[in-house]
Scaffold this motif. Structure first.
Motif, PDB file in Angstrom:
ATOM      1  N   PHE A   1      -0.964  19.254 -16.435  1.00 55.02           N
ATOM      2  CA  PHE A   1       0.429  19.699 -16.389  1.00 55.02           C
ATOM      3  C   PHE A   1       0.923  19.788 -14.955  1.00 55.02           C
ATOM      4  O   PHE A   1       2.045  19.386 -14.639  1.00 55.02           O
ATOM      5  CB  PHE A   1       0.568  21.079 -17.058  1.00 55.02           C
ATOM      6  CG  PHE A   1       0.451  21.051 -18.554  1.00 55.02           C
ATOM      7  CD1 PHE A   1       0.653  19.891 -19.270  1.00 55.02           C
ATOM      8  CD2 PHE A   1       0.134  22.204 -19.253  1.00 55.02           C
ATOM      9  CE1 PHE A   1       0.553  19.866 -20.657  1.00 55.02           C
ATOM     10  CE2 PHE A   1       0.025  22.204 -20.634  1.00 55.02           C
ATOM     11  CZ  PHE A   1       0.244  21.028 -21.341  1.00 55.02           C
ATOM     12  N   GLY A   2       0.083  20.339 -14.074  1.00 53.06           N
ATOM     13  CA  GLY A   2       0.476  20.502 -12.679  1.00 53.06           C
ATOM     14  C   GLY A   2       0.685  19.179 -11.979  1.00 53.06           C
ATOM     15  O   GLY A   2       1.619  19.016 -11.187  1.00 53.06           O
ATOM     16  N   GLN A   3      -0.169  18.196 -12.271  1.00 50.82           N
ATOM     17  CA  GLN A   3      -0.030  16.876 -11.669  1.00 50.82           C
ATOM     18  C   GLN A   3       1.261  16.210 -12.139  1.00 50.82           C
ATOM     19  O   GLN A   3       1.991  15.606 -11.338  1.00 50.82           O
ATOM     20  CB  GLN A   3      -1.233  16.015 -12.026  1.00 50.82           C
ATOM     21  CG  GLN A   3      -1.232  14.636 -11.374  1.00 50.82           C
ATOM     22  CD  GLN A   3      -2.484  13.845 -11.694  1.00 50.82           C
ATOM     23  OE1 GLN A   3      -3.076  14.000 -12.759  1.00 50.82           O
ATOM     24  NE2 GLN A   3      -2.915  13.017 -10.769  1.00 50.82           N
ATOM     25  N   GLU A   4       1.547  16.323 -13.436  1.00 50.84           N
ATOM     26  CA  GLU A   4       2.772  15.730 -13.970  1.00 50.84           C
ATOM     27  C   GLU A   4       4.016  16.365 -13.345  1.00 50.84           C
ATOM     28  O   GLU A   4       5.046  15.708 -13.192  1.00 50.84           O
ATOM     29  CB  GLU A   4       2.816  15.903 -15.488  1.00 50.84           C
ATOM     30  CG  GLU A   4       1.795  15.037 -16.226  1.00 50.84           C
ATOM     31  CD  GLU A   4       1.812  15.272 -17.729  1.00 50.84           C
ATOM     32  OE1 GLU A   4       2.490  16.239 -18.162  1.00 50.84           O
ATOM     33  OE2 GLU A   4       1.152  14.504 -18.452  1.00 50.84           O
ATOM     34  N   ALA A   5       3.899  17.646 -12.968  1.00 51.11           N
ATOM     35  CA  ALA A   5       5.033  18.343 -12.363  1.00 51.11           C
ATOM     36  C   ALA A   5       5.102  18.149 -10.858  1.00 51.11           C
ATOM     37  O   ALA A   5       6.001  18.687 -10.198  1.00 51.11           O
ATOM     38  CB  ALA A   5       4.950  19.837 -12.681  1.00 51.11           C
ATOM     39  N   GLY A   6       4.136  17.384 -10.293  1.00 54.47           N
ATOM     40  CA  GLY A   6       4.154  17.102  -8.857  1.00 54.47           C
ATOM     41  C   GLY A   6       3.377  18.085  -8.011  1.00 54.47           C
ATOM     42  O   GLY A   6       3.579  18.148  -6.794  1.00 54.47           O
ATOM     43  N   GLY A   7       2.476  18.856  -8.615  1.00 53.71           N
ATOM     44  CA  GLY A   7       1.696  19.848  -7.882  1.00 53.71           C
ATOM     45  C   GLY A   7       0.526  19.226  -7.131  1.00 53.71           C
ATOM     46  O   GLY A   7       0.190  18.053  -7.304  1.00 53.71           O
ATOM     47  N   ASP A   8      -0.101  20.035  -6.292  1.00 51.81           N
ATOM     48  CA  ASP A   8      -1.258  19.630  -5.496  1.00 51.81           C
ATOM     49  C   ASP A   8      -2.510  19.809  -6.357  1.00 51.81           C
ATOM     50  O   ASP A   8      -2.992  20.932  -6.528  1.00 51.81           O
ATOM     51  CB  ASP A   8      -1.333  20.492  -4.229  1.00 51.81           C
ATOM     52  CG  ASP A   8      -2.466  20.087  -3.292  1.00 51.81           C
ATOM     53  OD1 ASP A   8      -3.449  19.483  -3.753  1.00 51.81           O
ATOM     54  OD2 ASP A   8      -2.379  20.408  -2.090  1.00 51.81           O
ATOM     55  N   VAL A   9      -3.026  18.710  -6.880  1.00 49.74           N
ATOM     56  CA  VAL A   9      -4.145  18.774  -7.828  1.00 49.74           C
ATOM     57  C   VAL A   9      -5.395  19.376  -7.185  1.00 49.74           C
ATOM     58  O   VAL A   9      -6.092  20.185  -7.801  1.00 49.74           O
ATOM     59  CB  VAL A   9      -4.465  17.374  -8.395  1.00 49.74           C
ATOM     60  CG1 VAL A   9      -5.712  17.417  -9.273  1.00 49.74           C
ATOM     61  CG2 VAL A   9      -3.282  16.857  -9.201  1.00 49.74           C
ATOM     62  N   ARG A  10      -5.686  19.002  -5.957  1.00 48.28           N
ATOM     63  CA  ARG A  10      -6.877  19.523  -5.285  1.00 48.28           C
ATOM     64  C   ARG A  10      -6.788  21.041  -5.105  1.00 48.28           C
ATOM     65  O   ARG A  10      -7.741  21.764  -5.364  1.00 48.28           O
ATOM     66  CB  ARG A  10      -7.046  18.832  -3.933  1.00 48.28           C
ATOM     67  CG  ARG A  10      -8.207  19.339  -3.087  1.00 48.28           C
ATOM     68  CD  ARG A  10      -9.548  19.038  -3.708  1.00 48.28           C
ATOM     69  NE  ARG A  10     -10.623  19.389  -2.788  1.00 48.28           N
ATOM     70  CZ  ARG A  10     -11.909  19.344  -3.092  1.00 48.28           C
ATOM     71  NH1 ARG A  10     -12.288  18.967  -4.305  1.00 48.28           N
ATOM     72  NH2 ARG A  10     -12.821  19.663  -2.202  1.00 48.28           N
ATOM     73  N   ALA A  11      -5.624  21.527  -4.666  1.00 48.08           N
ATOM     74  CA  ALA A  11      -5.452  22.967  -4.474  1.00 48.08           C
ATOM     75  C   ALA A  11      -5.594  23.707  -5.803  1.00 48.08           C
ATOM     76  O   ALA A  11      -6.284  24.733  -5.885  1.00 48.08           O
ATOM     77  CB  ALA A  11      -4.090  23.260  -3.851  1.00 48.08           C
ATOM     78  N   MET A  12      -4.960  23.189  -6.858  1.00 44.56           N
ATOM     79  CA  MET A  12      -5.049  23.835  -8.169  1.00 44.56           C
ATOM     80  C   MET A  12      -6.483  23.840  -8.683  1.00 44.56           C
ATOM     81  O   MET A  12      -6.952  24.830  -9.262  1.00 44.56           O
ATOM     82  CB  MET A  12      -4.128  23.125  -9.168  1.00 44.56           C
ATOM     83  CG  MET A  12      -2.648  23.319  -8.894  1.00 44.56           C
ATOM     84  SD  MET A  12      -1.588  22.584 -10.168  1.00 44.56           S
ATOM     85  CE  MET A  12      -1.865  20.832  -9.892  1.00 44.56           C
ATOM     86  N   SER A  13      -7.184  22.734  -8.459  1.00 40.45           N
ATOM     87  CA  SER A  13      -8.572  22.632  -8.902  1.00 40.45           C
ATOM     88  C   SER A  13      -9.437  23.695  -8.233  1.00 40.45           C
ATOM     89  O   SER A  13     -10.238  24.372  -8.888  1.00 40.45           O
ATOM     90  CB  SER A  13      -9.111  21.230  -8.591  1.00 40.45           C
ATOM     91  OG  SER A  13     -10.492  21.138  -8.902  1.00 40.45           O
ATOM     92  N   LEU A  14      -9.270  23.866  -6.923  1.00 41.38           N
ATOM     93  CA  LEU A  14     -10.086  24.838  -6.194  1.00 41.38           C
ATOM     94  C   LEU A  14      -9.720  26.266  -6.569  1.00 41.38           C
ATOM     95  O   LEU A  14     -10.591  27.136  -6.679  1.00 41.38           O
ATOM     96  CB  LEU A  14      -9.924  24.631  -4.684  1.00 41.38           C
ATOM     97  CG  LEU A  14     -10.551  23.347  -4.131  1.00 41.38           C
ATOM     98  CD1 LEU A  14     -10.165  23.143  -2.670  1.00 41.38           C
ATOM     99  CD2 LEU A  14     -12.073  23.389  -4.275  1.00 41.38           C
ATOM    100  N   ILE A  15      -8.443  26.537  -6.786  1.00 38.00           N
ATOM    101  CA  ILE A  15      -8.013  27.888  -7.166  1.00 38.00           C
ATOM    102  C   ILE A  15      -8.569  28.260  -8.535  1.00 38.00           C
ATOM    103  O   ILE A  15      -9.124  29.351  -8.730  1.00 38.00           O
ATOM    104  CB  ILE A  15      -6.476  27.996  -7.145  1.00 38.00           C
ATOM    105  CG1 ILE A  15      -5.971  27.924  -5.696  1.00 38.00           C
ATOM    106  CG2 ILE A  15      -6.011  29.285  -7.809  1.00 38.00           C
ATOM    107  CD1 ILE A  15      -4.474  27.745  -5.571  1.00 38.00           C
ATOM    108  N   HIS A  16      -8.433  27.345  -9.498  1.00 36.10           N
ATOM    109  CA  HIS A  16      -8.950  27.632 -10.849  1.00 36.10           C
ATOM    110  C   HIS A  16     -10.477  27.699 -10.853  1.00 36.10           C
ATOM    111  O   HIS A  16     -11.065  28.551 -11.543  1.00 36.10           O
ATOM    112  CB  HIS A  16      -8.464  26.575 -11.835  1.00 36.10           C
ATOM    113  CG  HIS A  16      -7.070  26.802 -12.324  1.00 36.10           C
ATOM    114  ND1 HIS A  16      -6.726  27.871 -13.125  1.00 36.10           N
ATOM    115  CD2 HIS A  16      -5.920  26.106 -12.113  1.00 36.10           C
ATOM    116  CE1 HIS A  16      -5.425  27.834 -13.390  1.00 36.10           C
ATOM    117  NE2 HIS A  16      -4.921  26.772 -12.788  1.00 36.10           N
ATOM    118  N   ALA A  17     -11.122  26.803 -10.108  1.00 31.44           N
ATOM    119  CA  ALA A  17     -12.583  26.838 -10.043  1.00 31.44           C
ATOM    120  C   ALA A  17     -13.058  28.163  -9.466  1.00 31.44           C
ATOM    121  O   ALA A  17     -14.059  28.737  -9.921  1.00 31.44           O
ATOM    122  CB  ALA A  17     -13.103  25.673  -9.206  1.00 31.44           C
TER     123      ALA A  17
END
Length: 345
Positions: free
Chosen positions: A130-146
């Motif tokens: 969802f974040g990638q489709e909305a134009g978010g920073d996938v790497r940052a989101m991945s590290l935050i959720h991890a």
């Protein structure tokens, strides 16, 4: 199913070393936390790691099978009694979002999409899509959720061991040799078939939900009367641990400072919110404290199921709350994200 590249071999070696160390020291969940922290240590040392691909996903199907096998006619009859606590889940999500989004957006300066989907306590893969489709920073989101998953799943077992004096190194079920071969074959088949059918129809969390539904049907009809053996649950733990730890592969000093730092701060706030909700829920529900604690800790769905299985919690109760959490987030998060990002008049 998974080509053993050098990065995967390093992950396997780190996971094995971590498991051995945790087992030697008598620490909880050695086959989950050992691989998780072993891979994390190697990633932070600058080594390139990689998850196990389809093999790792296939191992998650075993958790779906374990959940489905726990859904018996007796448990189904108890489901209406979960209503008071299930109704707290949407409120729980709303509070997390109301705290997390401003923290990431205004406090830490992330863009709208990255801030919103980093704050949502949904499944890692779903939030990244969802974040990638909305134009978010996938790497940052991945590290935050991890980091969220890592912190919660690491701290929870130690707290359970301290407060409840649980043996979280014990076998999470019977040995494979003690179970009927026919049921073992049905469990493996239900896991793989349920995963692929759910994936084909686009179901969220296909690798867990599909096997869960198919195995639940077998359990409710009496075809399966046992849960997966300890050996399969251990294998699932091991590969889930690798996947969480490998998410930190290639991490830079800036990412540790900005993204992991944000994840740690958010995890602290989540812990405070979770504890507040746990206290409230315990006042309105007769559910056992252990079941409530595991239901209102927003770790990864698969990881929390592992903790519930090993700790002897009410699997149906815990899973019902986590499934509702993920379902609500996946269903409503994109709508809420667009509403928050609407042009101001």
């Amino acid at each position: 199913m998974a080509v053993l590249t050098p990065s995967r071999l390093r992950a396997l070696a780190a996971a094995t070393a971590g498991s051995v160390l945790f087992a030697f020291l008598g620490l909880p969940l050695p086959l989950l936390l050992g691989p998780m922290l072993g891979c994390l240590a190697l990633a932070l040392a600058g080594m390139r790691l990689e998850g196990m691909g389809l093999l790792g996903t296939a191992m998650r199907t075993l958790l779906g099978v374990a959940i489905g096998a726990s859904i018996t006619p007796e448990l189904v009859r108890e489901l209406p009694g979960y209503a008071p606590t299930l109704l707290m889940i949407p409120v729980f999500i709303l509070v997390i979002g109301a705290v997390g989004y401003p923290l990431f957006r205004k406090g830490l300066g992330f863009d709208h999409a990255t801030a919103f989907y980093s704050a949502m306590p949904g499944g890692l893969q779903d939030m990244l899509i969802f974040g990638q489709e909305a134009g978010g920073d996938v790497r940052a989101m991945s590290l935050i959720h991890a980091t969220r998953v890592l912190v919660i799943v690491t701290v929870a077992p130690f707290l359970l061991q301290l407060v409840y004096d649980m043996d979280l190194t014990a076998a999470p079920g019977q040995k494979a040799a003690d179970l009927p071969v026919r049921e073992l074959a049905l469990m493996v088949g239900a896991g793989l078939a349920g995963w692929k059918i759910a994936e084909r129809i686009g179901m969220f969390g296909a690798s867990i939900i599909g096997p869960m539904l198919l195995t639940a049907a077998l359990s409710l009809t009496g075809i399966i009367q046992h849960r997966p053996p300890a050996e399969l649950i251990w294998a699932a733990q091991f590969f889930i641990g690798i996947q969480v730890g490998a998410n930190y592969s290639g991490i830079t000093t800036r990412e540790i400072r900005v993204d992991v730092g944000a994840g740690l701060l958010f995890s602290g706030l989540l812990a405070a919110i979770s504890l507040a909700f746990i206290e409230v829920v315990l006042l309105i529900s007769p559910a056992a404290p252990l079941d409530v604690i595991l239901s209102f800790l927003p770790g990864g769905q698969g990881e929390m199921v592992v903790v519930a299985l090993v700790s002897g919690a009410d699997i149906a109760f815990v899973v019902a709350h986590h499934l509702l959490r993920v379902f609500v987030v996946i269903s409503l998060a994109p709508v809420a994200a667009r509403w928050l990002d609407r042009p101001k008049r």
